[in-house]
Structures are given as C-alpha cells and as structure tokens.
Design a protein around this motif. Sequence first.
Motif, PDB file in Angstrom:
ATOM      1  N   GLU A  77       9.054  14.307   2.354  1.00  7.87           N
ATOM      2  CA  GLU A  77       9.525  12.953   2.808  1.00  7.87           C
ATOM      3  C   GLU A  77      11.073  13.137   3.470  1.00  7.87           C
ATOM      4  O   GLU A  77      11.297  12.360   4.250  1.00  7.87           O
ATOM      5  N   SER A 137       3.044   4.804   5.305  1.00 10.00           N
ATOM      6  CA  SER A 137       4.542   5.823   5.129  1.00 10.00           C
ATOM      7  C   SER A 137       5.600   5.693   6.891  1.00 10.00           C
ATOM      8  O   SER A 137       6.644   6.211   6.007  1.00 10.00           O
ATOM      9  N   ARG A 263       8.672   4.075   2.551  1.00 11.47           N
ATOM     10  CA  ARG A 263       8.545   5.678   2.542  1.00 11.47           C
ATOM     11  C   ARG A 263       9.099   5.972   0.998  1.00 11.47           C
ATOM     12  O   ARG A 263       8.273   6.683   0.620  1.00 11.47           O
TER      13      ARG A 263
END
Length: 293
Positions: A77, A137, A263
């Motif tokens: 991420e 996301s 996120r």
Amino acid sequence: MSIHLEWPVSGIAVVTIDAPGTKNALTQAMLVDLAKAFSALRANKETAVVILTGAGSENFCAGIDLKHAHFVFKMDELDMHNDPVYQMEHCEFPIIGAIRGHAINAGFELALACDMLLCAPCAQFRDTHVALGLVPSWGLSSKLSLIVGPGAAKRAHFACRPIGADEARRLGLVLDVIDEPAGIEPGSAGSQGGDTSSQRATSHTNSSAQLGTNKFADDALMAAALALALEMTKNQKESVARIKNRIVDGYSLSFGESRTLERRVAFAQYRALPPAFFKKMKAAAGLKPSAKL
C-alpha cells in the motif's frame, strides 16, 4: 494485454487500457504499466493533456482480473510509484476520461481519478465491492458522494446499482454523452457520423476538424475528447496546473484525510485475506468470465 501510450496531437497523450480477452480487466502487470505511463507523462514537459480510455466498444475497464486478484490485493500500500491512481491524482495536467461501456470497481475508480469525463451512451458505472465483501482503496467511497451527492452515491455503493450514461450526466458525473452510430466499431470509418446528445457535445465533435488526420478521427467519443483537449492546449500549462492545484486545495484536507483512512482500512483487509478467498475468486472467474472486481 497491455497499456498503450500514443501522441495523436502534439502535447496530447492518449493512454489506452487494452485487454480484450478480459473486458479490459487489470492484472498486476497492467497496473504497474499504467502507473509507469502516468509517471512518465508527469515527468514529460511536453504533456499538456492526457486522455484515458479503454479499447473496444463494450468496456472501459471491468475492474481487477480475478485470476490475478491475489497479486493485486497483496501489493504494498505504500508503493505509490506503482499505484496508477496515485500517479493520476498527482498529475498537474488535466486528464479526460473517455468512457465507453462498463467501468466497474477499479475501472470506476480510474474514471474518478480523471478530472472530467465524456462517455458514450453505452457507458455504465458500477460499484460491486459490497457484493464481494470488500471495500475500495482507490477513492470510490471518498469521491463519489462529493460528485453525485450522498444519496445517489450510497445507492450505487449499497445496492450495487449501475449508473447509466444519461443518469451520470444528470448527476454531474460526466460532462457529456457523445452519441455514436449503431453498429459501427469505435475507430472504424464513418463512426463520427451521428449527432451528439447535447449542444456542447456537438461543439466538441465539430471542432475536432482542427485536429487533422489521426487514428481517432472517425471515433465520435475520442474526437470529442481530443477536441476538448485541444481547447485546453491553447492555454498556458503553468496556469492550468495552478488552477487545478487550487481546485484540489479547496477540499484537500478533508478529502486527504478521507483517502488516507479509506486506504488504511482497505489494505488492512487485503492483508488479512486468506488463500481460500482468492481460490474462490479464481473459481468464479472460470465459471463466469464476466465476473470482475
């Protein structure tokens, strides 16, 4: 399966998602290539406007290819360099989305990462994250309500109800719906012959004559997008960039906090997904090729 980058007109780039066998669904490699394409465009001083579109007549992007879901959902991420939406969100030049056919989940989010959208009458925007037991996301739950209002956004999220082209224009999700003659494949000879569905769309399409001859000249949707892009290239890029940044600054604090939270929550879930989840996805992909994230 690939991401194409072309320059039909000086200063105007066209990025095309091209995976006809999977309805333009995205693999990890395609996500990385898409991010690299926008990263390169950000570094190129010649870039004035970018148009993002999908190959073919039925799909802009059907989301993540289920056969590659494990690799995509386990991506880092914090790896913003290989995140196409991050790269798009940090472009200082305008991005026009030319949407034809389905824009589902990740495809919907790529569309929302554009600054403005034009679409064909067959365009359809759909969020099915809740049906899959997932959360987005790439900004879908952060951005959609800001554009169409909370009620319409919640209906799209909670009921997985698609937003068609005319409704998208009414809600302000797209600028114009560009009519296309029936039975003519985009990019083929004669596909620009129909009238557009609004006076503004007609103006865009008619002004495309200024663009000269290129592979998109006979594609009504792309001709309208290119004509709009050409209008923008007549202005100073630095001024366009400053105004774009100011628009973002107007809601960046709360929006940024929302994106960070979205996120973090999404990737916490992704990291916890068991192998059985992806095995089920692969099985679904085999039984229903149209089932895409």
